[in-house]
Design a protein around this motif. Structure first.
Motif, PDB file in Angstrom:
ATOM      1  N   GLU A 132      -9.895 -11.871  -4.293  1.00 44.37           N
ATOM      2  CA  GLU A 132      -9.459 -10.456  -3.840  1.00 44.37           C
ATOM      3  C   GLU A 132      -8.108 -10.341  -5.203  1.00 44.37           C
ATOM      4  N   ASN A 163      -7.934  -1.210  -3.730  1.00 41.49           N
ATOM      5  CA  ASN A 163      -7.282   0.032  -3.539  1.00 41.49           C
ATOM      6  C   ASN A 163      -6.016   0.091  -4.262  1.00 41.49           C
ATOM      7  N   LYS A 166      -8.946  -8.661  -8.643  1.00 41.49           N
ATOM      8  CA  LYS A 166      -9.604  -7.545  -8.810  1.00 41.49           C
ATOM      9  C   LYS A 166      -8.512  -6.456  -9.371  1.00 41.49           C
ATOM     10  N   THR A 215      -4.512  -9.595   2.528  1.00 40.73           N
ATOM     11  CA  THR A 215      -5.818  -9.798   3.274  1.00 40.73           C
ATOM     12  C   THR A 215      -6.933  -9.073   2.220  1.00 40.73           C
ATOM     13  N   THR A 216      -7.974  -9.260   2.700  1.00 42.01           N
ATOM     14  CA  THR A 216      -9.048  -8.711   1.649  1.00 42.01           C
ATOM     15  C   THR A 216      -9.051  -7.265   2.165  1.00 42.01           C
ATOM     16  N   GLY A 217      -9.737  -6.400   1.024  1.00 41.06           N
ATOM     17  CA  GLY A 217      -9.735  -5.062   0.761  1.00 41.06           C
ATOM     18  C   GLY A 217      -8.692  -4.337   0.345  1.00 41.06           C
ATOM     19  N   GLU A 218      -7.564  -5.017   0.156  1.00 35.73           N
ATOM     20  CA  GLU A 218      -6.370  -4.304  -0.267  1.00 35.73           C
ATOM     21  C   GLU A 218      -6.174  -3.913  -1.791  1.00 35.73           C
ATOM     22  N   GLN A 248       0.860  -1.087  -0.058  1.00 37.86           N
ATOM     23  CA  GLN A 248       0.030  -0.008   0.209  1.00 37.86           C
ATOM     24  C   GLN A 248       0.820   1.330  -0.085  1.00 37.86           C
TER      25      GLN A 248
END
Length: 219
Positions: free
Chosen positions: A198, A166, A201, A160-163, A135
């Protein structure tokens, strides 16, 4: 931005910095004071100021009233990491060039370097330094793109998820590569299926994707 405090309007920016140990061009550096689980970038501001840095992105408004930092420019934000990512997203969208985004459990850096060696004679390439795929690493990699760049090769790593959404928003790859999906970082996902969902994406809006068709889960 919550507050802008300018004392040196002649201080230009060409370098972005998140690690005080990597300082090279203090007069042209913008330092992002990022808080992590193990450290706080705000602690290094006096040291960097003493080394000549004058531009800072901070979350702590108290920095702007420190008498020892009288010539510093401050942008006070809610989240320094998000500010860095927003800047990288804006910068990436200024350039309409092919961008290769590479993800996977292993082999991202190797594939990136292979592609660089194969293509460097035909393109002016910007690529992620070393394994800058996090990130923080991705926005720093994207910042290297300039008007002379004709191709970018950017790694994207997640734990992990959600990265990934972004990272994809920042990179906006036109070509996506999945090297493999293995057992690394399994603790960050409930299942292998969730990990694959994930990682892929990064392929959103890609014109071309490259993956192993023998891997039924990825396919």
């Amino acid at each position: 931005t919550r507050k802008v405090c300018l004392r040196r309007e002649d201080a230009g920016v060409s370098q972005l910095l998140t690690d005080s140990r990597s300082l090279n061009y203090p007069q042209e550096t913008l330092f992002f004071a990022i808080r992590t689980k193990n450290d706080d970038g705000h602690h290094y501001i006096p040291q960097l100021y003493a080394q000549g840095v004058r531009n800072f992105v901070v979350e702590d408004n108290a920095c702007t009233t420190d008498d020892g930092l009288k010539e510093a420019n401050f942008l006070v934000v809610d989240n320094s990491l998000e500010a860095l990512q927003s800047l990288a997203t804006y910068h990436r969208r200024r350039f309409h060039i092919p961008v290769i985004g590479i993800t996977g459990s292993r082999g991202k850096t190797t594939v990136k370097e292979w592609l660089y060696q194969l293509l460097k004679d035909d393109y002016r390439i910007v690529r992620s330094p070393r394994s800058y795929n996090s990130q923080i690493g991705v926005p720093l990699s994207l910042w290297d793109i300039d008007d002379n760049t004709s191709l970018a090769i950017i790694e994207a790593g997640i734990s992990t998820t959600g990265e990934m959404a972004n990272l994809q928003s920042m990179i906006r790859p036109t070509i996506g590569i999945i090297t493999n999906i293995g057992s690394e970082h399994n603790d960050g996902f409930r299942s292998m299926e969730e990990k694959v969902q994930e990682k892929i994406k990064i392929l959103t809006n890609c014109e071309c994707i490259v993956y192993c068709a023998d891997d039924n889960l990825v396919t």
